[in-house]
Design an enzyme around this catalytic site. Structure first.
Site, mmCIF file in Angstrom:
data_model
loop_
_atom_site.group_PDB
_atom_site.id
_atom_site.type_symbol
_atom_site.label_atom_id
_atom_site.label_comp_id
_atom_site.label_asym_id
_atom_site.label_seq_id
_atom_site.Cartn_x
_atom_site.Cartn_y
_atom_site.Cartn_z
ATOM 1 C CD GLU A 119 -2.258 -1.657 2.658
ATOM 2 O OE1 GLU A 119 -2.112 -0.865 3.600
ATOM 3 O OE2 GLU A 119 -2.799 -2.762 2.790
ATOM 4 N N PRO A 120 1.460 1.568 -1.163
ATOM 5 C CG PRO A 120 2.223 1.523 -3.365
ATOM 6 C CD PRO A 120 1.113 1.069 -2.487
ATOM 7 N N GLY A 121 0.939 4.368 -0.906
ATOM 8 C CA GLY A 121 0.539 5.695 -0.430
ATOM 9 C C GLY A 121 1.406 6.828 -0.938
ATOM 10 N NE ARG A 122 3.733 9.334 3.811
ATOM 11 C CZ ARG A 122 3.441 10.017 4.908
ATOM 12 N NH1 ARG A 122 4.038 11.150 5.143
ATOM 13 N NH2 ARG A 122 2.559 9.564 5.765
ATOM 14 N NE ARG A 159 2.451 14.918 6.196
ATOM 15 C CZ ARG A 159 3.763 14.886 6.297
ATOM 16 N NH1 ARG A 159 4.496 15.849 5.752
ATOM 17 N NH2 ARG A 159 4.377 13.920 6.935
ATOM 18 C CE1 TYR A 163 -0.083 13.935 10.588
ATOM 19 C CE2 TYR A 163 2.014 14.666 9.674
ATOM 20 C CZ TYR A 163 0.751 14.133 9.502
ATOM 21 O OH TYR A 163 0.300 13.808 8.236
ATOM 22 C CB CYS A 190 -6.729 33.611 12.669
ATOM 23 S SG CYS A 190 -8.198 32.606 12.810
ATOM 24 C CE1 TYR A 219 -2.074 10.405 3.968
ATOM 25 C CE2 TYR A 219 0.208 10.295 3.283
ATOM 26 C CZ TYR A 219 -0.973 9.670 3.606
ATOM 27 O OH TYR A 219 -1.048 8.306 3.545
HETATM 28 C C1 LIG Z 1 -3.548 0.866 6.252
HETATM 29 C C2 LIG Z 1 -2.733 1.879 5.543
HETATM 30 N N1 LIG Z 1 -1.950 1.490 4.503
HETATM 31 C C3 LIG Z 1 -1.184 2.382 3.825
HETATM 32 C C4 LIG Z 1 -1.194 3.724 4.163
HETATM 33 C C5 LIG Z 1 -0.330 4.645 3.368
HETATM 34 O O1 LIG Z 1 0.567 5.297 4.165
HETATM 35 P P1 LIG Z 1 1.672 6.247 3.511
HETATM 36 O O2 LIG Z 1 0.970 7.142 2.538
HETATM 37 O O3 LIG Z 1 2.195 6.997 4.668
HETATM 38 O O4 LIG Z 1 2.653 5.354 2.868
HETATM 39 C C6 LIG Z 1 -1.978 4.171 5.230
HETATM 40 C C7 LIG Z 1 -1.984 5.578 5.626
HETATM 41 O O5 LIG Z 1 -2.537 6.016 6.587
HETATM 42 C C8 LIG Z 1 -2.767 3.227 5.937
HETATM 43 O O6 LIG Z 1 -3.529 3.594 6.967
#
Ligand SMILES: Cc1ncc(COP(=O)(O)O)c(C=O)c1O
Length: 261
Positions: A119-122, A159, A163, A190, A219
């Site tokens: 789940e490569p996401g970012r 972001r 955090y 503000c 994000y």
């Molecule tokens: C279950 C799961 N998989 C993958 C991701 C992707 O994370 P990232 O975009 O930080 O790689 C997330 C992000 O919250 C997640 O909750």
């Protein structure tokens, strides 16, 4: 990746084993696989191998009972380079560690290799986006700090405020200037905490200059808001010297569109 989080079934408390048993015993559920997500961004490789090791060890009793693991996902969290001083492993390095540990564990346990899902996401889009801001006013507090205000902030990138995420910044229209000073880039919202980058060395900025913040493709718009009734910026796709708008700048009419009189 830790016990005290809202997500998932914990191995430590025995909850994950209870959940797997329930799924296996249930007539209307078919357990397809196991998934975890350690958190993100993760700049080290070791947590992935350690987690695969721990998770597969915890599954041993179920494998002995014939669990057929069809799918396995070690989640996402693959880091991107937000800071020049903190570069992530390559995708190949993550892949090597995950696949070799997965193979080792399966071979040791004598089970078939499951389908590997990631789940490569970012890591797909993070570095594709660069946020461009226009400089407004500067506030100098002698011997304390110099704040340079920008025409965006926590509405388009929450972001840092949420955090304490860290970013680099450059003066996009002054890349070859050498008269640097240390400034803090403040957003327009503000909130005192609406700071995009703290104490960054940049060419001396004047009103109207452009500040670019790289690695803003993930994000940022996804977590954006209309706080302070502020319309979101447009998004421009740039490739090989061509550009086209792929998301229109919001208008105040857009912001009022759902309000009823
Ligand atoms: C279950 C799961 N998989 C993958 C991701 C992707 O994370 P990232 O975009 O930080 O790689 C997330 C992000 O919250 C997640 O909750």
């Amino acid at each position: 990746g830790t016990l005290d989080v809202k997500f998932g079934f914990s191995i430590e408390t025995g909850e994950s084993s209870i959940a797997i048993k329930q799924a296996l015993d249930s007539s209307n559920l078919t357990l397809q696989g196991i998934h975890f997500h350690l958190g993100s961004p993760i700049f080290e490789l070791e947590p992935y191998s350690a987690a695969i090791d721990t998770v597969f060890d915890s599954l041993k009793p179920f494998f002995r009972q014939g669990l057929d693991l069809k799918k396995f996902s070690p989640g996402g969290g693959f880091a991107i380079g937000y800071l020049q001083q903190q570069l992530p492993p390559s995708i190949g390095d993550y892949a090597k560690v995950i696949t070799s540990m997965l193979k080792n564990k399966c071979d040791d346990l004598g089970i078939n290799y499951p389908e590997l899902i990631i789940e490569p996401g970012r890591s797909i889009v993070g570095r594709a986006g660069v946020a461009i801001y226009t400089v407004g006013v500067t506030k100098v507090i002698p011997n304390v700090r110099t704040y340079v205000s920008l025409d965006g902030g926590m509405g388009d990138n929450i972001r840092p405020a949420l955090y304490e995420a860290k970013y680099e910044a450059v003066a996009a229209n002054k890349m070859s200037n050498t008269d640097f000073e240390t400034v803090t880039l403040a957003g327009k919202y503000c909130e005192t905490g609406d700071i995009l980058v703290k104490d960054v060395s940049l060419p001396i900025l004047d009103s109207g200059d452009l500040v670019a913040i790289p690695a803003s493709g993930a994000y940022c718009i996804a977590l954006s808001s209309n706080y302070n009734m502020n319309p979101r910026p447009e998004i421009v796709m740039v490739s090989d010297g061509d550009s086209r708008i792929i998301r229109k700048r919001e208008t105040y009419q857009d912001l009022m569109a759902l309000d009823l009189s």
